[in-house]
Scaffold this motif. Structure first.
Motif, PDB file in Angstrom:
ATOM      1  N   MET A   1       0.846  -1.177   0.000  1.00  0.00           N
ATOM      2  CA  MET A   1       0.000   0.000   0.000  1.00  0.00           C
ATOM      3  C   MET A   1       0.891   1.239   0.000  1.00  0.00           C
ATOM      4  O   MET A   1       1.815   1.345   0.795  1.00  0.00           O
ATOM      5  N   GLU A   2       0.604   2.164  -0.874  1.00  0.00           N
ATOM      6  CA  GLU A   2       1.403   3.387  -0.976  1.00  0.00           C
ATOM      7  C   GLU A   2       1.032   4.368   0.131  1.00  0.00           C
ATOM      8  O   GLU A   2      -0.140   4.562   0.437  1.00  0.00           O
ATOM      9  N   ILE A   3       2.045   4.973   0.712  1.00  0.00           N
ATOM     10  CA  ILE A   3       1.842   5.952   1.776  1.00  0.00           C
ATOM     11  C   ILE A   3       1.976   7.342   1.175  1.00  0.00           C
ATOM     12  O   ILE A   3       2.955   7.632   0.484  1.00  0.00           O
ATOM     13  N   LYS A   4       1.015   8.199   1.449  1.00  0.00           N
ATOM     14  CA  LYS A   4       1.068   9.567   0.955  1.00  0.00           C
ATOM     15  C   LYS A   4       2.249  10.311   1.560  1.00  0.00           C
ATOM     16  O   LYS A   4       2.738   9.960   2.633  1.00  0.00           O
ATOM     17  N   ASP A   5       2.684  11.362   0.904  1.00  0.00           N
ATOM     18  CA  ASP A   5       3.786  12.185   1.404  1.00  0.00           C
ATOM     19  C   ASP A   5       3.313  13.172   2.470  1.00  0.00           C
ATOM     20  O   ASP A   5       4.105  13.607   3.306  1.00  0.00           O
ATOM     21  N   GLU A   6       2.029  13.524   2.427  1.00  0.00           N
ATOM     22  CA  GLU A   6       1.455  14.467   3.394  1.00  0.00           C
ATOM     23  C   GLU A   6       0.018  14.090   3.690  1.00  0.00           C
ATOM     24  O   GLU A   6      -0.710  13.642   2.799  1.00  0.00           O
ATOM     25  N   ILE A   7      -0.387  14.305   4.946  1.00  0.00           N
ATOM     26  CA  ILE A   7      -1.773  14.087   5.358  1.00  0.00           C
ATOM     27  C   ILE A   7      -2.151  15.257   6.255  1.00  0.00           C
ATOM     28  O   ILE A   7      -1.351  15.714   7.071  1.00  0.00           O
ATOM     29  N   ILE A   8      -3.381  15.729   6.123  1.00  0.00           N
ATOM     30  CA  ILE A   8      -3.865  16.879   6.886  1.00  0.00           C
ATOM     31  C   ILE A   8      -4.617  16.405   8.129  1.00  0.00           C
ATOM     32  O   ILE A   8      -5.465  15.516   8.052  1.00  0.00           O
ATOM     33  N   THR A   9      -4.315  17.029   9.283  1.00  0.00           N
ATOM     34  CA  THR A   9      -4.986  16.689  10.537  1.00  0.00           C
ATOM     35  C   THR A   9      -6.373  17.313  10.591  1.00  0.00           C
ATOM     36  O   THR A   9      -6.725  18.158   9.761  1.00  0.00           O
ATOM     37  N   ALA A  10      -7.129  16.946  11.623  1.00  0.00           N
ATOM     38  CA  ALA A  10      -8.484  17.476  11.817  1.00  0.00           C
ATOM     39  C   ALA A  10      -8.466  18.991  12.006  1.00  0.00           C
ATOM     40  O   ALA A  10      -9.433  19.668  11.652  1.00  0.00           O
ATOM     41  N   ASN A  11      -7.374  19.528  12.555  1.00  0.00           N
ATOM     42  CA  ASN A  11      -7.301  20.979  12.738  1.00  0.00           C
ATOM     43  C   ASN A  11      -6.392  21.656  11.706  1.00  0.00           C
ATOM     44  O   ASN A  11      -5.879  22.744  11.930  1.00  0.00           O
ATOM     45  N   GLY A  12      -6.242  21.004  10.531  1.00  0.00           N
ATOM     46  CA  GLY A  12      -5.624  21.656   9.385  1.00  0.00           C
ATOM     47  C   GLY A  12      -4.105  21.680   9.325  1.00  0.00           C
ATOM     48  O   GLY A  12      -3.540  22.347   8.463  1.00  0.00           O
ATOM     49  N   LYS A  13      -3.435  20.954  10.179  1.00  0.00           N
ATOM     50  CA  LYS A  13      -1.966  20.921  10.125  1.00  0.00           C
ATOM     51  C   LYS A  13      -1.532  19.876   9.091  1.00  0.00           C
ATOM     52  O   LYS A  13      -2.058  18.772   9.055  1.00  0.00           O
ATOM     53  N   THR A  14      -0.550  20.246   8.291  1.00  0.00           N
ATOM     54  CA  THR A  14       0.002  19.321   7.310  1.00  0.00           C
ATOM     55  C   THR A  14       1.089  18.493   7.982  1.00  0.00           C
ATOM     56  O   THR A  14       2.032  19.037   8.554  1.00  0.00           O
ATOM     57  N   ILE A  15       0.937  17.177   7.909  1.00  0.00           N
ATOM     58  CA  ILE A  15       1.910  16.252   8.479  1.00  0.00           C
ATOM     59  C   ILE A  15       2.643  15.582   7.323  1.00  0.00           C
ATOM     60  O   ILE A  15       2.032  14.878   6.517  1.00  0.00           O
ATOM     61  N   SER A  16       3.944  15.842   7.212  1.00  0.00           N
ATOM     62  CA  SER A  16       4.721  15.188   6.156  1.00  0.00           C
ATOM     63  C   SER A  16       5.129  13.791   6.634  1.00  0.00           C
ATOM     64  O   SER A  16       5.257  13.535   7.835  1.00  0.00           O
ATOM     65  N   ILE A  17       5.302  12.911   5.670  1.00  0.00           N
ATOM     66  CA  ILE A  17       5.712  11.542   5.981  1.00  0.00           C
ATOM     67  C   ILE A  17       6.995  11.273   5.200  1.00  0.00           C
ATOM     68  O   ILE A  17       6.963  10.932   4.024  1.00  0.00           O
ATOM     69  N   PRO A  18       8.143  11.488   5.868  1.00  0.00           N
ATOM     70  CA  PRO A  18       9.431  11.326   5.194  1.00  0.00           C
ATOM     71  C   PRO A  18       9.724   9.879   4.809  1.00  0.00           C
ATOM     72  O   PRO A  18       9.121   8.942   5.342  1.00  0.00           O
ATOM     73  N   GLU A  19      10.679   9.714   3.921  1.00  0.00           N
ATOM     74  CA  GLU A  19      11.060   8.376   3.464  1.00  0.00           C
ATOM     75  C   GLU A  19      11.543   7.503   4.624  1.00  0.00           C
ATOM     76  O   GLU A  19      11.239   6.312   4.655  1.00  0.00           O
ATOM     77  N   ASP A  20      12.276   8.084   5.574  1.00  0.00           N
ATOM     78  CA  ASP A  20      12.728   7.303   6.735  1.00  0.00           C
ATOM     79  C   ASP A  20      11.547   6.723   7.507  1.00  0.00           C
ATOM     80  O   ASP A  20      11.593   5.584   7.964  1.00  0.00           O
ATOM     81  N   THR A  21      10.493   7.521   7.652  1.00  0.00           N
ATOM     82  CA  THR A  21       9.302   7.046   8.361  1.00  0.00           C
ATOM     83  C   THR A  21       8.604   5.957   7.561  1.00  0.00           C
ATOM     84  O   THR A  21       8.143   4.962   8.125  1.00  0.00           O
ATOM     85  N   LYS A  22       8.552   6.127   6.257  1.00  0.00           N
ATOM     86  CA  LYS A  22       7.929   5.102   5.419  1.00  0.00           C
ATOM     87  C   LYS A  22       8.658   3.772   5.576  1.00  0.00           C
ATOM     88  O   LYS A  22       8.025   2.718   5.684  1.00  0.00           O
ATOM     89  N   LYS A  23       9.992   3.804   5.631  1.00  0.00           N
ATOM     90  CA  LYS A  23      10.765   2.579   5.863  1.00  0.00           C
ATOM     91  C   LYS A  23      10.461   2.017   7.251  1.00  0.00           C
ATOM     92  O   LYS A  23      10.273   0.816   7.417  1.00  0.00           O
ATOM     93  N   HIS A  24      10.430   2.907   8.240  1.00  0.00           N
ATOM     94  CA  HIS A  24      10.137   2.515   9.621  1.00  0.00           C
ATOM     95  C   HIS A  24       8.789   1.789   9.706  1.00  0.00           C
ATOM     96  O   HIS A  24       8.641   0.804  10.434  1.00  0.00           O
ATOM     97  N   LEU A  25       7.814   2.262   8.952  1.00  0.00           N
ATOM     98  CA  LEU A  25       6.470   1.680   8.995  1.00  0.00           C
ATOM     99  C   LEU A  25       6.390   0.289   8.364  1.00  0.00           C
ATOM    100  O   LEU A  25       5.378  -0.395   8.514  1.00  0.00           O
ATOM    101  N   SER A  26       7.460  -0.160   7.709  1.00  0.00           N
ATOM    102  CA  SER A  26       7.439  -1.516   7.150  1.00  0.00           C
ATOM    103  C   SER A  26       7.313  -2.567   8.260  1.00  0.00           C
ATOM    104  O   SER A  26       6.867  -3.680   8.015  1.00  0.00           O
ATOM    105  N   ALA A  27       7.672  -2.195   9.492  1.00  0.00           N
ATOM    106  CA  ALA A  27       7.497  -3.112  10.627  1.00  0.00           C
ATOM    107  C   ALA A  27       6.088  -3.028  11.208  1.00  0.00           C
ATOM    108  O   ALA A  27       5.764  -3.740  12.148  1.00  0.00           O
ATOM    109  N   HIS A  28       5.283  -2.123  10.648  1.00  0.00           N
ATOM    110  CA  HIS A  28       3.889  -1.948  11.091  1.00  0.00           C
ATOM    111  C   HIS A  28       2.947  -1.968   9.880  1.00  0.00           C
ATOM    112  O   HIS A  28       2.155  -1.049   9.684  1.00  0.00           O
ATOM    113  N   PRO A  29       3.002  -3.017   9.053  1.00  0.00           N
ATOM    114  CA  PRO A  29       2.189  -3.008   7.832  1.00  0.00           C
ATOM    115  C   PRO A  29       0.683  -2.962   8.093  1.00  0.00           C
ATOM    116  O   PRO A  29      -0.074  -2.463   7.259  1.00  0.00           O
ATOM    117  N   ASP A  30       0.266  -3.431   9.263  1.00  0.00           N
ATOM    118  CA  ASP A  30      -1.166  -3.446   9.582  1.00  0.00           C
ATOM    119  C   ASP A  30      -1.747  -2.051   9.802  1.00  0.00           C
ATOM    120  O   ASP A  30      -2.959  -1.865   9.752  1.00  0.00           O
TER     121      ASP A  30
END
Length: 180
Positions: A1-30
């Motif tokens: 599943m592809e992970i977006k580069d940015e996601i917006i919070t409920a109060n409008g803050k942009t949260i970036s998802i860096p490549e390091d985090t995307k790699k880190h999340l491979s241990a949390h595929p669920d």
């Protein structure tokens, strides 16, 4: 599943998802299919430099892989395994199941240089202390509390996201894999 580069919070803050985090999340595929929903329901307090919280999604979404165990002493043998994209081993328990869970824990930090929020981790389950490896001051209360917590808890072993398990004590692995 592809992970977006940015996601917006409920109060409008942009949260970036860096490549390091995307790699880190491979241990949390669920968590991947719930990541956008969880972040979009999150309210990051104004001017917060750090946010960690469990976002209840209102339905069972999977299993928390963190389970309570019989307490061991730091010098007692137990089971460890390396998860994908980790430089330190985690304490694991074989032949156990996680607990059904309705929440995603997310950790968001603020990058003072880039002046932006970024996701550092996310997983199905509830907040817990860092593993002791990630706390550099071994004389601190934070380190002692983390070691105590991980002497009473472990992750459910999963051969899909973990290498072969091995036996060691916390004292041995902390000496062999110093933080830093």
């Amino acid at each position: 599943m592809e992970i977006k580069d940015e996601i917006i919070t409920a109060n409008g803050k942009t949260i970036s998802i860096p490549e390091d985090t995307k790699k880190h999340l491979s241990a949390h595929p669920d968590v991947l299919e719930f990541l956008e929903e969880a972040i979009s329901k999150t309210v990051v307090p104004e001017k917060a430099k750090y946010f960690e919280g469990a976002i209840n999604l209102g339905r069972i979404i999977g299993e928390s892989k963190l389970i309570e165990t019989e307490k061991i002493m730091p010098n007692e043998k137990t089971t460890f395994a390396f998860r994908l994209e980790r430089k330190y081993p985690s304490r694991v328990i074989k032949n156990e199941k996680g607990m059904l869970c309705d929440s995603v824990t997310i950790e968001i930090k603020f990058d003072n240089v880039k002046k932006e929020y970024y996701l550092s981790t996310a997983y199905v389950g509830f907040p817990c202390p860092y593993e002791p490896f990630y706390i550099s001051d071994e004389t601190s209360d934070e380190f002692k509390q983390a070691l105590d917590f991980w002497c009473k808890h472990a992750l459910v072993y999963d051969s899909v996201i973990m290498d072969s398990a091995f036996e060691a004590s916390w004292d041995e692995v902390l000496k062999k894999y110093p933080s830093g």
